[in-house]
Scaffold this active site. Structure first.
Site, short mmCIF file in Angstrom:
data_model
loop_
_atom_site.label_atom_id
_atom_site.label_comp_id
_atom_site.label_asym_id
_atom_site.label_seq_id
_atom_site.Cartn_x
_atom_site.Cartn_y
_atom_site.Cartn_z
N ASP A 20 0.84 -1.21 0.00
CA ASP A 20 0.00 0.00 0.00
C ASP A 20 0.88 1.26 0.00
OD1 ASP A 20 -2.53 -1.50 0.43
OD2 ASP A 20 -1.52 -2.02 2.29
N GLU A 259 1.66 -6.60 -5.21
CA GLU A 259 1.34 -5.76 -6.38
C GLU A 259 2.55 -4.99 -6.92
OE1 GLU A 259 -2.40 -3.69 -6.35
OE2 GLU A 259 -1.57 -2.01 -7.49
O1 TRH Z 1 4.48 -6.11 0.58
P1 TRH Z 1 3.49 -6.71 -0.34
O2 TRH Z 1 3.10 -8.08 -0.04
O3 TRH Z 1 2.23 -5.80 -0.43
C1 TRH Z 1 0.91 -6.30 -0.47
C2 TRH Z 1 0.25 -6.06 -1.77
O4 TRH Z 1 0.34 -4.74 -2.19
C3 TRH Z 1 -1.21 -6.45 -1.66
O5 TRH Z 1 -1.87 -6.22 -2.87
C4 TRH Z 1 -1.83 -5.63 -0.59
O6 TRH Z 1 -3.15 -5.97 -0.44
C5 TRH Z 1 -1.09 -5.90 0.67
O7 TRH Z 1 0.26 -5.56 0.52
C6 TRH Z 1 -1.66 -5.14 1.82
O8 TRH Z 1 4.11 -6.72 -1.83
P2 TRH Z 1 4.33 -5.52 -2.85
O9 TRH Z 1 3.04 -5.00 -3.36
O10 TRH Z 1 5.27 -6.02 -3.83
O11 TRH Z 1 5.02 -4.38 -2.02
C7 TRH Z 1 6.34 -4.47 -1.58
C8 TRH Z 1 7.01 -3.12 -1.68
O12 TRH Z 1 8.26 -3.15 -1.03
C9 TRH Z 1 7.27 -2.70 -3.11
O13 TRH Z 1 6.99 -1.31 -3.24
C10 TRH Z 1 8.76 -2.94 -3.29
C11 TRH Z 1 9.27 -2.65 -1.92
N1 TRH Z 1 10.56 -3.28 -1.56
C12 TRH Z 1 11.65 -2.46 -1.35
O14 TRH Z 1 11.57 -1.22 -1.52
N2 TRH Z 1 12.83 -3.02 -0.98
C13 TRH Z 1 13.00 -4.35 -0.80
O15 TRH Z 1 14.12 -4.81 -0.45
C14 TRH Z 1 11.86 -5.19 -1.04
C15 TRH Z 1 12.00 -6.68 -0.88
C16 TRH Z 1 10.66 -4.62 -1.40
#
Ligand code: TRH
Length: 364
Positions: A20, A259
């Protein structure tokens, strides 16, 4: 021509994980840096933003970072004005006091509910639908990101693909596979480890903290790094948002989830495996198959089968993970080629910020 909608307020409630806030932060800074918008990002959980953007001080209720005014969203807020565009991310429900300010504004704001991404076809039908407020003189519009032409598109910064290509051109050739592993702790990581350990080609698996590392530690003792057969498993720190892109760009295979990392893996144009965010009554499986239908339709049949089997196995489905992984790795050059085409096709459409700005301007 309508006046530019200069002021934007984005409201973000962190449910869990980083998706989010990752999406809202990405949107906010792109609006500010590329489009000169004055953006306030209201977030109820500042500590979740800090790992993505280390310049954020979680203790400061008001601060500025990368051209965005970041505000701690406490239960009720008081503002002097509402913005020209108000983004309610993922139906997070605006505070009553803010709604009242919006209702009093001489020129009513364009009020957007930014929805979660889905490849399902109904997203095109629902994109842009208006929902008048039952009591106030305000209308909310549902804005759906998506893969199809008649959706809101995907977040993509202006020079993202050029920067990525330059980065990838300089990558050295190597014998082993570089893998990034961002997953939930429910992923069948034991099966993955067993398959990688036995695989002829050596691999190095980069594992961020939190759920991915917890999943690994269910199968390997101690704190790592680990040597596991032909695989090396390396814990890595949580990377700032842009550095995480670099990891995706330089890896041969990216395991992503939710996402935002899922979208970034597509811009990386490398083979990726998606673990979808689980929903009640397995609703996520419909979403997964809608994506596979679109994505695999662009591949040759062998790559399509290998990809669908790998995604299905990784999300707890039928095929045996070890066999699926083997086919996926065997076909990875063709899958990589298909990913480059998929990425180019997606990038030929308006990015989400462009679509959003145009949509809001049309509602004035
Ligand atoms: O963390 P998530 O599982 O987020 C989820 C989804 O958005 C889902 O749809 C929602 O309903 C839920 O949250 C509440 O996975 P996502 O979407 O990939 O988000 C991870 C974020 O973290 C993404 O912006 C990339 C960032 N990230 C970093 O900046 N550095 C890192 O080292 C890693 C592993 C991720």
């Amino acid at each position: 021509m309508a006046a530019m909608q200069l002021h934007w307020d984005i409201f973000c409630r962190v449910i869990d994980n980083y998706g989010d806030i990752g999406i809202c932060w990405r949107l906010a800074r792109q609006l500010a840096s590329e489009r000169g918008r004055r953006v306030r990002l209201w977030v109820d959980d500042l500590p979740s933003l800090q790992p993505l953007s280390p310049m954020i001080n979680p203790a400061r209720a008001l601060q500025s970072a990368q051209g965005v005014e970041v505000r701690h969203w406490v239960s009720d807020i008081s503002v002097e004005y509402s913005a020209d565009v108000v983004i309610e991310a993922f139906a997070c429900e605006l505070p009553d006091s803010y709604l009242a300010t919006m209702a009093k504004a001489e020129r009513k704001p364009c009020w957007i509910n930014l929805e979660y991404l889905t490849a399902e076809s109904w997203a095109s039908d629902c994109h842009g639908i208006a929902s008048p407020h039952p009591a106030l003189p305000l209308t909310k519009y549902f804005f759906f990101p998506g893969f199809a032409a008649n959706t809101g598109g995907l977040l993509r910064e202006k020079s993202l693909l050029e920067t990525r290509s330059r980065y990838q051109e300089l990558l050295p050739a190597r014998e082993h596979l570089e893998i990034s592993l961002f997953c939930y702790d429910t992923a069948p990581v034991g099966g993955l480890l067993a398959a990688l350990a036995k695989m002829e080609q050596a691999s190095v698996v980069h594992v961020p903290p939190g759920k991915p590392l917890a999943a690994i530690r269910q199968h390997l003792p101690g704190t790592g790094p680990w040597r596991h057969g032909n695989a090396k498993i390396e814990p890595i720190p949580f990377l700032p948002l842009d550095k995480y892109d670099h990891l995706l760009w330089r890896s041969d295979i990216n395991f992503v989830r939710g996402e935002d990392s899922f979208v970034r893996a597509q811009w990386a144009a490398k083979p990726f495996v998606w673990q979808i965010y689980p929903q009640d009554e397995d609703a996520h499986l419909i979403k997964l198959s809608a994506f596979l239908d679109r994505y695999c339709a662009t591949m040759d049949s062998t790559s399509a089968q290998a990809t669908a089997a790998m995604f299905t196995a990784w999300n707890g489905g039928e095929p045996d993970l070890a066999t699926a992984l083997l086919h996926f790795v065997e076909n990875r050059q063709a899958i990589a080629e298909a990913n480059r085409t998929w990425c180019r096709d997606l990038a030929s459409r308006d990015d989400l910020v462009t679509a959003l700005i145009n949509f809001c301007a049309s509602k004035v």
